[in-house]
Design a protein around this motif. Structure first.
Motif, PDB file in Angstrom:
ATOM      1  N   TRP A 150       7.821  10.025  -5.931  1.00 55.12           N
ATOM      2  CA  TRP A 150       6.367  10.114  -6.097  1.00 55.12           C
ATOM      3  C   TRP A 150       6.011  10.444  -7.547  1.00 55.12           C
TER       4      TRP A 150
ATOM      5  N   GLU B  89       0.838  -1.202   0.000  1.00 56.85           N
ATOM      6  CA  GLU B  89       0.000   0.000   0.000  1.00 56.85           C
ATOM      7  C   GLU B  89       0.871   1.249   0.000  1.00 56.85           C
TER       8      GLU B  89
ATOM      9  N   PRO C 214       0.913   5.736  -0.190  1.00 57.05           N
ATOM     10  CA  PRO C 214       0.074   6.887   0.207  1.00 57.05           C
ATOM     11  C   PRO C 214      -0.741   7.411  -0.965  1.00 57.05           C
ATOM     12  N   ASP C 215      -1.793   8.131  -0.627  1.00 59.02           N
ATOM     13  CA  ASP C 215      -2.695   8.657  -1.657  1.00 59.02           C
ATOM     14  C   ASP C 215      -2.197   9.948  -2.277  1.00 59.02           C
ATOM     15  N   ASN C 216      -1.330  10.660  -1.574  1.00 52.54           N
ATOM     16  CA  ASN C 216      -0.874  11.947  -2.102  1.00 52.54           C
ATOM     17  C   ASN C 216       0.551  12.222  -1.621  1.00 52.54           C
TER      18      ASN C 216
ATOM     19  N   ASP D 230       1.129  13.247   2.247  1.00 52.33           N
ATOM     20  CA  ASP D 230       1.199  12.139   3.203  1.00 52.33           C
ATOM     21  C   ASP D 230       2.540  11.418   3.117  1.00 52.33           C
TER      22      ASP D 230
END
Length: 460
Positions: A352, A237, A239-241, A244
């Motif tokens: 990212w 998993e 992070p969504d952004n 974070d």
């Protein structure tokens, strides 16, 4: 049964056995990471370095304890004397002796101006910094092993794609020659097919060379050559952004935590330097004795207890210079901590964006592959009825090849970028990944250290 058939059957059996052996030796990503975790020399060397750092606290605590030493000696002596003839004691004499000496000395530091406490706290901070450095090296080794694993898989796929492309172009060349023989196309069309096949064969050789390079890198990381590599599991998993991800990295990044502990160690070095400006108090005791084993048998024993206070009055500016140097070094480590935070921000941002970009490239590449497959099929049908040239078919083949290669590369890049993002966040570890290995024990928290043991609960 003819000899040729026997050879054919034997060859078929050998191929089947090789295929079964390759399947039995298929390696998963978890197995490859376990090999790297247990055998990688870089990681083993960092663990040894941490064990040496751990000894620093024991050495620092020795300053609180008494120092005791003992010595003993025994010797053999022989002497001879001769008196002159005119002397009333004329004659000669001999004497033998074996003198024995021993001493026992003990000293205890009573007050060193805070040096001992500073040394213990500095050693403790260095231990925690060393643990974070070990965690950083572990992350690097694991992500490098993941990269090597995915590189071998990618390059194997590239070799298969290019080999298939070369086979297809060989079929096109044969078809072009057949059509040239019956007068449907010109010699130019045949030459174009020959040129494309030669280029595909050269690219296949280059891909095979790159695969050999990737296999060597895999063996360097894991200590074993790769067998058949299984499909990797899904990514953990993420992070969504970006916000974070950055917040998690500020909490768990080993690079940043090691810099913070290094700053603490530098602050304790100031205490150690300032101790040289203060009085030093020492208590010492000693006992000694000697035995003369000659006929006289003299014996001498002595004991003493000494309390000593020393106060630095003038050292030519040496002690104060050391204090100023320690303060400057602390300021240096403070700036290095700031730099580490910025580097963590940069690393998280880059990984990212690389991950997000690779996801977009995967989607567009899949669409391109589907579109190029349809386009190639249409061009081939149109070329069959004379509406397209051989060059059109070759161009369509090339576009499909490029899109397939881009998709394979994007899938590898996306997977590696996901783990590099976990590394930048400080969450990539053998424990968190659930590897089937014995997790290296860093010996827990030093007793009485007073330093925080950071909660490294994975980000959810």
């Amino acid at each position: 049964m003819t000899r040729l058939k026997l050879w054919a059957m034997a060859a078929t059996g050998c191929v089947s056995l090789l295929a079964m052996g390759a399947a039995a030796q298929a390696q998963s990503l978890e197995e490859s990471l376990a090999l790297a975790y247990n055998s990688n020399p870089t990681l083993q060397a960092e663990r040894a370095r941490l064990r040496a750092t751990d000894e620093g606290r024991i050495q620092a605590r020795a300053g609180y304890l008494p120092q005791v030493s003992a010595s003993a000696s025994i010797s053999a002596q022989q002497s001879e004397s001769v008196s002159g003839a005119g002397s009333p004691l004329a004659g000669s004499s001999e004497s033998d002796s074996t003198p024995k000496n021993y001493s026992l000395t003990a000293s205890q530091s009573i007050y060193r101006g805070g040096y001992n406490g500073g040394a213990v706290d500095q050693a403790t901070a260095l231990i925690y910094a060393g643990r974070e450095s070990l965690r950083s090296v572990e992350q690097t080794v694991l992500v490098d092993a993941i990269t090597a694993f995915m590189d071998v898989r990618r390059d194997s796929e590239v070799v298969n794609i290019r080999r298939s492309n070369a086979d297809v172009l060989a079929q096109h060349l044969q078809a072009a020659r057949d059509r040239f023989e019956v007068g449907e196309i010109t010699r130019t069309d045949v030459a174009q097919a020959e040129a494309r096949l030669s280029g595909a064969q050269a690219q296949l050789s280059s891909a095979q060379s790159q695969l050999a390079t990737s296999r060597a890198a895999y063996e360097r990381m894991t200590g074993q050559p790769p067998a058949t590599l299984q499909d990797p599991p899904a990514l953990p998993e993420l992070p969504d952004n970006l916000a974070d991800a950055a917040e998690t990295a500020y909490r768990f990044s080993p690079q940043l935590l090691a810099a913070q502990y290094g700053e603490q160690a530098a602050s304790h070095s100031i205490r150690m330097a300032r101790s040289s400006l203060r009085p030093q108090v020492t208590l010492s005791a000693s006992a000694s004795g000697s035995r003369d084993a000659s006929y006289a048998g003299d014996e001498r024993d002595s004991t003493s207890i000494v309390g000593q206070v020393s106060v630095p009055l003038f050292t030519g500016g040496l002690n104060r210079s050391r204090v100023r140097a320690a303060i400057a070094q602390e300021d240096q480590t403070r700036q290095q901590t700031l730099l580490a935070r910025r580097q963590v921000t940069e690393g998280v941002t880059n990984t990212w964006n690389a991950y997000i970009t690779s996801q977009a490239v995967i989607e567009s590449s899949r669409q391109a592959v589907r579109a190029n497959e349809i386009a190639l099929d249409g061009v081939e049908q149109e070329a069959y009825v004379g509406l397209r040239t051989t060059l059109d078919v070759l161009d369509a083949e090339q576009e499909l090849l490029a899109s397939r290669l881009l998709l394979v590369t994007a899938e590898r890049d996306s997977y590696v970028a996901g783990y590099r993002l976990l590394q930048a966040m400080g969450l990539l570890s053998a424990d968190r990944m659930g590897l089937n290995v014995e997790i290296y024990d860093v010996a827990g928290e030093p007793e009485g250290s007073g330093f925080p043991n950071f909660d490294l609960t994975p980000w959810n």
